[in-house]
Design a protein around this motif. Structure first.
Motif, PDB file in Angstrom:
ATOM      1  N   ILE A  53       4.833  -2.130  -3.180  1.00  0.00           N
ATOM      2  CA  ILE A  53       5.466  -2.091  -2.065  1.00  0.00           C
ATOM      3  C   ILE A  53       6.154  -0.771  -1.316  1.00  0.00           C
ATOM      4  O   ILE A  53       5.897  -0.137  -0.433  1.00  0.00           O
ATOM      5  CB  ILE A  53       6.050  -3.484  -1.841  1.00  0.00           C
ATOM      6  CG1 ILE A  53       5.334  -4.440  -1.784  1.00  0.00           C
ATOM      7  CG2 ILE A  53       6.747  -3.240  -0.294  1.00  0.00           C
ATOM      8  CD1 ILE A  53       5.821  -5.974  -1.405  1.00  0.00           C
ATOM      9  N   ASN A  54       7.172  -0.341  -2.290  1.00  0.00           N
ATOM     10  CA  ASN A  54       7.798   0.712  -1.922  1.00  0.00           C
ATOM     11  C   ASN A  54       6.992   1.876  -1.976  1.00  0.00           C
ATOM     12  O   ASN A  54       7.444   2.893  -1.427  1.00  0.00           O
ATOM     13  CB  ASN A  54       9.146   0.816  -3.050  1.00  0.00           C
ATOM     14  CG  ASN A  54      10.135  -0.163  -2.848  1.00  0.00           C
ATOM     15  OD1 ASN A  54      10.391  -0.850  -1.750  1.00  0.00           O
ATOM     16  ND2 ASN A  54      11.048  -0.686  -3.868  1.00  0.00           N
ATOM     17  N   GLU A  55       6.002   1.881  -2.858  1.00  0.00           N
ATOM     18  CA  GLU A  55       5.244   3.344  -2.786  1.00  0.00           C
ATOM     19  C   GLU A  55       4.169   3.328  -1.746  1.00  0.00           C
ATOM     20  O   GLU A  55       3.585   4.289  -1.696  1.00  0.00           O
ATOM     21  CB  GLU A  55       4.646   3.270  -4.308  1.00  0.00           C
ATOM     22  CG  GLU A  55       5.605   3.335  -5.444  1.00  0.00           C
ATOM     23  CD  GLU A  55       5.024   3.549  -6.620  1.00  0.00           C
ATOM     24  OE1 GLU A  55       3.402   3.082  -6.956  1.00  0.00           O
ATOM     25  OE2 GLU A  55       5.299   3.448  -7.720  1.00  0.00           O
ATOM     26  N   ILE A  56       4.048   2.164  -0.921  1.00  0.00           N
ATOM     27  CA  ILE A  56       2.980   2.253   0.286  1.00  0.00           C
ATOM     28  C   ILE A  56       3.585   3.438   1.186  1.00  0.00           C
ATOM     29  O   ILE A  56       4.899   3.324   1.697  1.00  0.00           O
ATOM     30  CB  ILE A  56       2.994   0.813   0.849  1.00  0.00           C
ATOM     31  CG1 ILE A  56       2.132  -0.098  -0.060  1.00  0.00           C
ATOM     32  CG2 ILE A  56       2.174   1.048   1.992  1.00  0.00           C
ATOM     33  CD1 ILE A  56       2.009  -1.469   0.291  1.00  0.00           C
ATOM     34  N   ASN A  57       2.636   4.088   1.468  1.00  0.00           N
ATOM     35  CA  ASN A  57       3.102   5.090   2.533  1.00  0.00           C
ATOM     36  C   ASN A  57       2.975   4.491   3.904  1.00  0.00           C
ATOM     37  O   ASN A  57       1.812   4.030   4.254  1.00  0.00           O
ATOM     38  CB  ASN A  57       2.213   6.355   2.421  1.00  0.00           C
ATOM     39  CG  ASN A  57       2.675   7.496   3.391  1.00  0.00           C
ATOM     40  OD1 ASN A  57       3.220   7.201   4.141  1.00  0.00           O
ATOM     41  ND2 ASN A  57       2.155   8.690   3.019  1.00  0.00           N
ATOM     42  N   PRO A  58       4.131   4.392   4.775  1.00  0.00           N
ATOM     43  CA  PRO A  58       3.733   3.608   6.069  1.00  0.00           C
ATOM     44  C   PRO A  58       2.543   4.323   7.063  1.00  0.00           C
ATOM     45  O   PRO A  58       2.162   3.815   7.961  1.00  0.00           O
ATOM     46  CB  PRO A  58       5.264   4.249   6.718  1.00  0.00           C
ATOM     47  CG  PRO A  58       6.100   4.533   5.604  1.00  0.00           C
ATOM     48  CD  PRO A  58       5.262   4.890   4.419  1.00  0.00           C
ATOM     49  N   GLU A  59       2.433   5.578   6.352  1.00  0.00           N
ATOM     50  CA  GLU A  59       1.167   6.213   7.452  1.00  0.00           C
ATOM     51  C   GLU A  59      -0.067   5.728   7.277  1.00  0.00           C
ATOM     52  O   GLU A  59      -1.105   5.629   7.945  1.00  0.00           O
ATOM     53  CB  GLU A  59       1.086   7.698   7.142  1.00  0.00           C
ATOM     54  CG  GLU A  59       2.260   8.615   7.368  1.00  0.00           C
ATOM     55  CD  GLU A  59       2.551   8.695   9.040  1.00  0.00           C
ATOM     56  OE1 GLU A  59       1.564   8.628   9.726  1.00  0.00           O
ATOM     57  OE2 GLU A  59       3.891   8.487   9.328  1.00  0.00           O
ATOM     58  N   LEU A  82      -0.569   2.565   6.958  1.00  0.00           N
ATOM     59  CA  LEU A  82      -0.404   1.096   7.582  1.00  0.00           C
ATOM     60  C   LEU A  82      -0.770   1.359   9.010  1.00  0.00           C
ATOM     61  O   LEU A  82      -1.043   0.398   9.781  1.00  0.00           O
ATOM     62  CB  LEU A  82       0.967   0.511   7.342  1.00  0.00           C
ATOM     63  CG  LEU A  82       1.056   0.232   6.046  1.00  0.00           C
ATOM     64  CD1 LEU A  82       2.666  -0.378   5.829  1.00  0.00           C
ATOM     65  CD2 LEU A  82       0.083  -0.720   5.586  1.00  0.00           C
ATOM     66  N   LYS A  83      -0.900   2.749   9.572  1.00  0.00           N
ATOM     67  CA  LYS A  83      -1.158   2.923  10.831  1.00  0.00           C
ATOM     68  C   LYS A  83      -2.651   2.939  11.179  1.00  0.00           C
ATOM     69  O   LYS A  83      -3.379   3.151  10.560  1.00  0.00           O
ATOM     70  CB  LYS A  83      -0.434   4.334  11.296  1.00  0.00           C
ATOM     71  CG  LYS A  83       1.150   3.976  11.346  1.00  0.00           C
ATOM     72  CD  LYS A  83       1.594   5.353  11.922  1.00  0.00           C
ATOM     73  CE  LYS A  83       3.038   5.417  11.876  1.00  0.00           C
ATOM     74  NZ  LYS A  83       3.700   6.576  12.272  1.00  0.00           N
TER      75      LYS A  83
END
Length: 90
Positions: free
Chosen positions: A81-87, A89-90
């Protein structure tokens, strides 16, 4: 059959290193949900007033290994989860 209900070949030998390693391998194959279910079964088992000291020891070892396995699974998911890039998810 759950680990908590499973009869061992020789309950007294359950604490030897070889049997613990075998148990670890079996536990490592379990999912988080299966591990929690096994922990619940152990909890019910140890609440039995007629449980022998040997069974208490075996359940303690199994419970400890199951708890450790659950913690490792949760840590792995947390890392993912911490490695998921917020970008992404857009």
């Amino acid at each position: 059959m759950s680990f908590a209900d499973q009869g061992t070949r020789n309950d007294l030998s359950m604490t030897n290193k070889k049997n613990i390693e075998i148990l670890k391998k079996d536990i490592n194959k379990l999912s988080y949900e299966e591990s929690i279910s096994e922990l619940e079964a152990i909890l019910i088992n140890v609440q039995d007033e007629n449980i022998s000291l040997d069974k208490i020891q075996i359940n303690y070892i199994k419970g400890h290994l199951l708890l450790k396995h659950c913690e490792e699974l949760l840590e792995f998911v947390e890392q993912e989860i911490n490695e998921i890039n917020p970008e992404f998810l857009k």
